[in-house]
Design a protein around this motif. Structure first.
Motif, short mmCIF file in Angstrom:
data_model
loop_
_atom_site.label_atom_id
_atom_site.label_comp_id
_atom_site.label_asym_id
_atom_site.label_seq_id
_atom_site.Cartn_x
_atom_site.Cartn_y
_atom_site.Cartn_z
N ARG A 12 0.84 -1.21 0.00
CA ARG A 12 0.00 0.00 0.00
C ARG A 12 0.88 1.26 0.00
O ARG A 12 0.54 2.25 -0.65
CB ARG A 12 -1.01 -0.02 1.15
CG ARG A 12 -0.42 0.23 2.52
CD ARG A 12 -1.42 -0.01 3.61
NE ARG A 12 -0.87 0.40 4.88
CZ ARG A 12 -1.32 0.03 6.04
NH1 ARG A 12 -2.35 -0.78 6.13
NH2 ARG A 12 -0.75 0.47 7.15
N ALA A 13 2.01 1.19 0.68
CA ALA A 13 2.93 2.34 0.69
C ALA A 13 3.48 2.55 -0.73
O ALA A 13 3.58 3.69 -1.22
CB ALA A 13 4.07 2.10 1.67
N TYR A 14 3.81 1.45 -1.40
CA TYR A 14 4.32 1.52 -2.77
C TYR A 14 3.27 2.11 -3.72
O TYR A 14 3.56 2.98 -4.54
CB TYR A 14 4.75 0.11 -3.20
CG TYR A 14 5.21 0.00 -4.64
CD1 TYR A 14 6.39 0.62 -5.06
CD2 TYR A 14 4.47 -0.73 -5.57
CE1 TYR A 14 6.80 0.52 -6.39
CE2 TYR A 14 4.88 -0.84 -6.88
CZ TYR A 14 6.05 -0.20 -7.29
OH TYR A 14 6.46 -0.31 -8.60
N ILE A 15 2.02 1.65 -3.56
CA ILE A 15 0.93 2.12 -4.44
C ILE A 15 0.72 3.63 -4.27
O ILE A 15 0.67 4.38 -5.25
CB ILE A 15 -0.38 1.33 -4.14
CG1 ILE A 15 -0.21 -0.13 -4.58
CG2 ILE A 15 -1.59 1.98 -4.83
CD1 ILE A 15 -1.27 -1.09 -4.04
N ALA A 16 0.63 4.08 -3.01
CA ALA A 16 0.41 5.52 -2.76
C ALA A 16 1.59 6.33 -3.32
O ALA A 16 1.39 7.36 -3.97
CB ALA A 16 0.22 5.78 -1.27
N ALA A 17 2.80 5.84 -3.08
CA ALA A 17 3.99 6.57 -3.55
C ALA A 17 4.02 6.65 -5.07
O ALA A 17 4.34 7.69 -5.64
CB ALA A 17 5.26 5.89 -3.01
N CYS A 18 3.67 5.54 -5.74
CA CYS A 18 3.67 5.54 -7.21
C CYS A 18 2.65 6.54 -7.75
O CYS A 18 2.93 7.27 -8.71
CB CYS A 18 3.35 4.15 -7.76
SG CYS A 18 4.72 3.01 -7.60
N ILE A 19 1.46 6.59 -7.15
CA ILE A 19 0.43 7.54 -7.64
C ILE A 19 0.94 8.96 -7.46
O ILE A 19 0.84 9.80 -8.37
CB ILE A 19 -0.90 7.32 -6.90
CG1 ILE A 19 -1.48 5.96 -7.32
CG2 ILE A 19 -1.91 8.44 -7.21
CD1 ILE A 19 -2.70 5.52 -6.54
N ASN A 20 1.51 9.26 -6.30
CA ASN A 20 2.01 10.61 -6.07
C ASN A 20 3.15 10.95 -7.03
O ASN A 20 3.31 12.10 -7.45
CB ASN A 20 2.48 10.76 -4.62
CG ASN A 20 1.31 10.74 -3.65
OD1 ASN A 20 0.17 11.00 -4.04
ND2 ASN A 20 1.58 10.40 -2.39
N GLU A 21 3.94 9.94 -7.37
CA GLU A 21 5.11 10.18 -8.23
C GLU A 21 4.69 10.44 -9.69
O GLU A 21 5.20 11.35 -10.33
CB GLU A 21 6.01 8.94 -8.16
CG GLU A 21 7.27 9.03 -9.00
CD GLU A 21 7.88 7.63 -9.21
OE1 GLU A 21 7.92 6.85 -8.24
OE2 GLU A 21 8.28 7.37 -10.36
N VAL A 22 3.73 9.64 -10.20
CA VAL A 22 3.44 9.73 -11.64
C VAL A 22 2.43 10.81 -12.02
O VAL A 22 2.34 11.18 -13.19
CB VAL A 22 2.99 8.37 -12.26
CG1 VAL A 22 4.05 7.31 -12.09
CG2 VAL A 22 1.65 7.93 -11.68
N THR A 23 1.67 11.32 -11.04
CA THR A 23 0.62 12.28 -11.41
C THR A 23 1.06 13.73 -11.15
O THR A 23 2.01 13.98 -10.47
CB THR A 23 -0.70 12.01 -10.63
OG1 THR A 23 -0.42 12.03 -9.25
CG2 THR A 23 -1.29 10.70 -11.04
#
Ligand code: PLP
Length: 362
Positions: free
Chosen positions: A351-362
């Motif tokens: 879940r930490a990876y998912i949130a971080a990826c969304i914040n990173e790519v958008t």
């Protein structure tokens, strides 16, 4: 790949199924009865009638309350197909109401606008695990003398002002499809406090038999089997823990996903949301479109899904019923929604990876 949905099954389910196989009683038997009792007690209703799908649960409920040709049943436009197709299965007409932007659930105002002299029932859907606005909807139904049916296929264990869903309407319809908050392989259940209704449904799902080989109406074989019920009973014991895990992951996303143009799901006051899906909205203020974000996440090993890309009033098969339906909110949200992994097997690291990826790519 982190899947967007995955059932959580363990040695307990394997043992429960093995016991049924060893008993030789594979079709409907004691496990189904036990499951009906346990599930209806969990929902605080007097009766539970198990079936082989959530679609059968909706179909049997509509038939048992006497819905047929010439009757209209109001459903939200933004839901899974079966909420409305079950109305057609009875020869009745589905009428589509719009939803509220904040909750994805049926708008009481739109429900009121769609009422006609032919309206006999409405099916409220507790979509994505969040109860719809039961009080205003129930008030409209009571004033207009129409039946309130709950489609709780996505909301096992969800609560509205401290009361479990499935206990508000004339009937609550649940699904036990593998990706739901709990599963029975496939399966469904209707919860109700009305003994006559439950009796009519029992007959309908078992060839219209009043007693063995005495058929008083046309019915179907919509029975649940003991193997499914054994899985369902085991899963029911785990349901509160599953839901707690889903809510924890959702709370994590609430706190950690923070990007312009992404709207996080709202939790309406007085409800216990069980997050069958955690659905974000990717609006035109976001740097990526919804579909671009889904691709970017897939490239990072994160599965997502769109629930639902086409609202029901736009489905080819329903166009003939949708001439008077205006559902602009459903139209907009269908273009924006994206479901993230929130099932109980999502780990803290994921879940930490998912949130971080969304914040990173958008
Ligand atoms: C809101 C809703 N209603 C009804 C159903 C139908 O349930 P089933 O797939 O068990 O027939 C589903 C299942 O996907 C659902 O999500």
């Amino acid at each position: 790949m982190i899947p967007v949905a995955k059932p959580s099954l363990g040695v307990e389910e394997i043992a429960a199924v093995t016991t049924v196989i060893q008993s030789g009683m594979l079709a409907q038997g004691p496990r189904v009865q036990e499951f009906e009792g346990a599930f209806s007690r969990y929902c605080n209703t007097l009766h539970g009638v198990a079936m082989n799908s959530g679609t059968a649960a909706l179909h049997a409920t509509l038939v048992a309350i006497g819905i047929g040709p010439g009757d209209e049943v109001i459903v939200p436009s933004f839901t899974f197909f079966a909420t409305a197709s079950s109305v057609c299965m009875c020869g009745a007409t589905p009428v589509f109401a719009d939803i509220e932007e904040e909750t994805f659930n049926i708008s009481p105002d739109s429900l009121e606008e769609q009422l006609t002299g032919k309206t006999k029932a409405m099916i409220g859907v507790h979509l994505f695990g969040q109860p719809f606005a039961v009080r205003p909807v129930a008030k409209i139904c009571e004033e207009r003398g129409i039946s309130l049916i709950e489609d709780a296929a996505q909301a096992h264990g969800a609560e509205y002002h401290g009361k479990k869903v499935g206990s508000f309407g004339v009937a609550g319809c649940f699904s036990f499809y593998p990706t739901k908050n709990m599963t029975a392989g496939e399966g469904g259940m209707v919860t109700t406090n009305d003994p006559a209704l439950s009796e009519r449904m029992r007959r309908f799902i078992n060839h219209g038999q009043a007693e063995k080989y005495l058929h008083t109406s046309i019915g179907y074989n919509f029975r649940m089997a003991d193997i499914g019920a054994a899985i369902g009973l085991t899963q029911l014991h785990k349901l509160d823990a599953f839901n707690a895990k889903r809510r924890e992951t959702a709370a994590y996303y609430d706190k950690h996903i923070d990007r312009a143009g992404i709207i996080l799901p709202e939790n309406a006051p007085g409800v216990k949301h069980v997050y069958h899906q955690y659905v974000i909205r990717v609006t035109d203020k976001c740097r990526l479109t919804r579909d671009q974000l889904a691709i970017a996440l897939r490239e990072k090993g994160i599965g997502t899904a769109v629930h639902y890309p086409i609202p029901l009033h736009r489905q080819p098969v329903f166009l003939e019923y949708a001439k008077k339906s205006r559902c602009p909110v459903a139209d907009t949200l269908a273009k924006e929604v994206l479901s993230l992994p929130v099932h109980p097997l999502v780990t803290d690291e994921e879940r930490a990876y998912i949130a971080a990826c969304i914040n990173e790519v958008t």
